[in-house]
Design a protein around this motif. Sequence first.
Motif, mmCIF file in Angstrom:
data_model
loop_
_atom_site.group_PDB
_atom_site.id
_atom_site.type_symbol
_atom_site.label_atom_id
_atom_site.label_comp_id
_atom_site.label_asym_id
_atom_site.label_seq_id
_atom_site.Cartn_x
_atom_site.Cartn_y
_atom_site.Cartn_z
ATOM 1 N N ASP A 111 0.778 -1.187 -0.083
ATOM 2 C CA ASP A 111 -0.127 -0.049 -0.040
ATOM 3 C C ASP A 111 1.013 1.186 0.156
ATOM 4 O OD1 ASP A 111 -1.673 2.026 0.411
ATOM 5 O OD2 ASP A 111 -2.803 1.157 1.984
ATOM 6 N N PRO A 112 1.058 2.042 -0.850
ATOM 7 C CA PRO A 112 1.614 3.296 -1.105
ATOM 8 C C PRO A 112 1.360 4.232 -0.024
ATOM 9 C CG PRO A 112 0.161 3.207 -3.044
ATOM 10 C CD PRO A 112 0.153 1.955 -2.372
ATOM 11 N N LEU A 113 0.114 4.101 0.302
ATOM 12 C CA LEU A 113 -0.425 5.299 1.283
ATOM 13 C C LEU A 113 -0.626 4.346 2.782
ATOM 14 C CD1 LEU A 113 -2.932 6.930 -0.991
ATOM 15 C CD2 LEU A 113 -0.729 7.285 -0.786
ATOM 16 N N ILE A 237 -16.491 15.830 15.074
ATOM 17 C CA ILE A 237 -16.234 14.312 14.675
ATOM 18 C C ILE A 237 -15.511 14.514 13.368
ATOM 19 C CG2 ILE A 237 -17.127 12.195 14.291
ATOM 20 C CD1 ILE A 237 -19.547 12.905 16.271
ATOM 21 N N THR A 238 -14.538 13.815 12.892
ATOM 22 C CA THR A 238 -14.084 13.777 11.703
ATOM 23 C C THR A 238 -13.716 12.269 11.540
ATOM 24 O OG1 THR A 238 -12.155 14.797 10.378
ATOM 25 C CG2 THR A 238 -11.782 14.573 12.564
ATOM 26 N N TRP A 239 -13.170 11.928 10.285
ATOM 27 C CA TRP A 239 -12.669 10.671 9.933
ATOM 28 C C TRP A 239 -11.722 10.558 8.762
ATOM 29 C CZ3 TRP A 239 -17.624 12.768 9.553
ATOM 30 C CH2 TRP A 239 -18.217 13.055 8.276
ATOM 31 N N ASP A 240 -11.580 9.542 8.413
ATOM 32 C CA ASP A 240 -10.566 9.134 7.336
ATOM 33 C C ASP A 240 -11.238 8.357 6.219
ATOM 34 O OD1 ASP A 240 -8.423 10.274 8.578
ATOM 35 O OD2 ASP A 240 -7.765 8.480 9.552
ATOM 36 N N THR A 241 -10.834 8.632 5.038
ATOM 37 C CA THR A 241 -11.429 7.865 3.738
ATOM 38 C C THR A 241 -10.310 7.123 3.308
ATOM 39 O OG1 THR A 241 -11.006 9.282 2.227
ATOM 40 C CG2 THR A 241 -13.249 9.238 3.176
ATOM 41 N N ARG A 242 -10.309 5.999 2.330
ATOM 42 C CA ARG A 242 -9.328 5.304 2.006
ATOM 43 C C ARG A 242 -9.386 5.534 0.525
ATOM 44 N NH1 ARG A 242 -7.755 4.143 6.213
ATOM 45 N NH2 ARG A 242 -6.338 5.676 5.411
ATOM 46 N N ALA A 243 -8.071 5.669 -0.096
ATOM 47 C CA ALA A 243 -7.676 5.974 -1.416
ATOM 48 C C ALA A 243 -7.870 4.753 -2.370
ATOM 49 C CB ALA A 243 -6.225 6.669 -1.564
ATOM 50 N N GLN A 244 -8.132 4.922 -3.558
ATOM 51 C CA GLN A 244 -8.234 3.793 -4.543
ATOM 52 C C GLN A 244 -7.093 2.833 -4.509
ATOM 53 O OE1 GLN A 244 -9.919 4.846 -8.300
ATOM 54 N NE2 GLN A 244 -10.422 2.493 -8.747
ATOM 55 N N GLU A 245 -5.934 3.181 -4.408
ATOM 56 C CA GLU A 245 -4.630 2.799 -4.472
ATOM 57 C C GLU A 245 -4.505 1.793 -3.136
ATOM 58 O OE1 GLU A 245 -3.191 6.835 -5.371
ATOM 59 O OE2 GLU A 245 -5.038 6.010 -4.729
ATOM 60 N N SER A 246 -5.094 2.321 -2.047
ATOM 61 C CA SER A 246 -4.961 1.168 -0.853
ATOM 62 C C SER A 246 -6.075 0.467 -1.041
ATOM 63 C CB SER A 246 -5.210 2.407 0.273
ATOM 64 O OG SER A 246 -4.324 3.336 0.521
ATOM 65 N N TRP A 247 -7.194 0.667 -1.401
ATOM 66 C CA TRP A 247 -8.427 -0.277 -1.688
ATOM 67 C C TRP A 247 -7.688 -1.489 -2.585
ATOM 68 C CZ3 TRP A 247 -12.905 0.101 0.913
ATOM 69 C CH2 TRP A 247 -13.956 -0.686 0.424
ATOM 70 N N ALA A 248 -7.085 -0.926 -3.438
ATOM 71 C CA ALA A 248 -6.631 -1.961 -4.713
ATOM 72 C C ALA A 248 -5.788 -3.252 -3.523
ATOM 73 C CB ALA A 248 -5.878 -1.509 -5.607
ATOM 74 N N VAL A 249 -4.962 -3.020 -2.875
ATOM 75 C CA VAL A 249 -4.334 -3.979 -2.154
ATOM 76 C C VAL A 249 -4.755 -4.456 -0.627
ATOM 77 C CG1 VAL A 249 -2.111 -2.992 -3.290
ATOM 78 C CG2 VAL A 249 -2.707 -2.141 -0.840
ATOM 79 N N SER A 314 7.738 10.804 -2.660
ATOM 80 C CA SER A 314 7.110 9.387 -2.996
ATOM 81 C C SER A 314 5.821 9.438 -2.177
ATOM 82 C CB SER A 314 7.959 8.346 -3.042
ATOM 83 O OG SER A 314 8.222 8.070 -1.633
ATOM 84 N N GLY A 315 5.723 10.002 -1.091
ATOM 85 C CA GLY A 315 4.566 9.531 -0.296
ATOM 86 C C GLY A 315 3.398 10.899 -0.303
ATOM 87 N N LYS A 316 2.317 10.187 -0.393
ATOM 88 C CA LYS A 316 0.986 10.876 -0.497
ATOM 89 C C LYS A 316 0.076 10.925 0.634
ATOM 90 C CE LYS A 316 2.672 12.467 -4.355
ATOM 91 N NZ LYS A 316 2.994 13.857 -4.515
ATOM 92 N N PRO A 317 -0.824 11.744 0.855
ATOM 93 C CA PRO A 317 -1.630 11.564 1.923
ATOM 94 C C PRO A 317 -2.588 10.361 1.957
ATOM 95 C CG PRO A 317 -1.833 13.966 1.095
ATOM 96 C CD PRO A 317 -1.073 13.117 0.224
ATOM 97 N N SER A 318 -2.935 9.805 2.928
ATOM 98 C CA SER A 318 -3.592 8.354 2.976
ATOM 99 C C SER A 318 -4.898 8.540 2.578
ATOM 100 C CB SER A 318 -3.240 7.810 4.226
ATOM 101 O OG SER A 318 -3.715 8.577 5.336
ATOM 102 N N GLY A 319 -5.677 9.633 2.890
ATOM 103 C CA GLY A 319 -7.066 9.843 2.942
ATOM 104 C C GLY A 319 -7.541 11.220 3.285
#
Length: 338
Positions: A111-113, A237-249, A314-319
């Motif tokens: 997972d790149p993120l 209240i706040t939350w994170d979302t998953r990016a498609q690159e993370s979902w793919a793995v 090379s690192g990008k935000p995770s969500g």
Amino acid sequence: MAGAFLGAFGLLMLATFTSVLAGGPITTKRELVNAAYQAGVGECLNWEKADLSDAQKVDCAAAHKFEVTGTADITAAYPKEAPYPAAEAWEKIAQDNCAQASTTYMAGKLDPLGKYGVSTLNPDETRWSSGYRELRCGLQVTAPSGAALPSFGSAKTQDQSNVYDPGVCVALTEDNKVGDPIECAKPHAFEIVGVVEHPEGEFPAPEKQDTVMSEKCAAIAAEYTGGADLKAKNLLITWDTRAQESWAVGSRKANCKIGAVPQGEKLVAWEGSVRNPNGAPLTTANPPQTTSVKPQDEPTGAPLHSESGKPSESGKPSGSDKPDPSSSGAPPSSAENR
């Protein structure tokens, strides 16, 4: 308050944080370091001292800070007369020589993120001056500062989602970024109140994730706080979302958390915990996600993190962080975390 705070929780991104095994006189301690230099692919290493002088091989099921994914000999690019690389050079060396090794080790499913970052164990200056040019490539769970966090089990078998357990608080850095885990009594950006695991299936668009997270995080926060009036405390209240690159793995987990109402585009630090002291015991992961990071001293040679304290490009935000409008009473806005 509606809106998005993109990248506010990019905690453990793919980055080239470099480490160094420090040299010294030939002693029992040095023999332990030699064992680390000889670690093979799939073996894990642990240490306590910032200079890694006590590094040794351990069972990957136990707490460890480095999992070897390959080796690289950089003699061709750095012959014996080459000067010892600076920190920035080590980062490029790690990216050029170890990123692909780690991806291959993970069968293309890194997972790149996610929470694992590409890292290296580099020769110390004494070994370097003698012509030693072999690197140990590996994976680490790293805090935003670059400090290595405890990991349990092989990365091949672990969920890579960028999450912390409920009850963990994360710092707010001087440049208004989310920092390392910290005691909740100290100023911090967010308090983690829960983890949501999305079901398997097609990647859900961020808007769909928002709908799910908004409902689930509201319920989780109410239980965590005992129904506290967050608006009265100027919290939301706040939350994170998953990016498609993370979902793919296979990364399916995301955090629910509570933070102070932002001031424009800036996150605001706050102190204390909103956890209900009379509530049920927290349900944490097994093994648990880390709850603290020891102060990171600079070791001799290449530091454990970049001099700037920032991940590599090379690192990008995770969500993204999505404030719950029902908890803040603030007007709609959107901002990117800095």
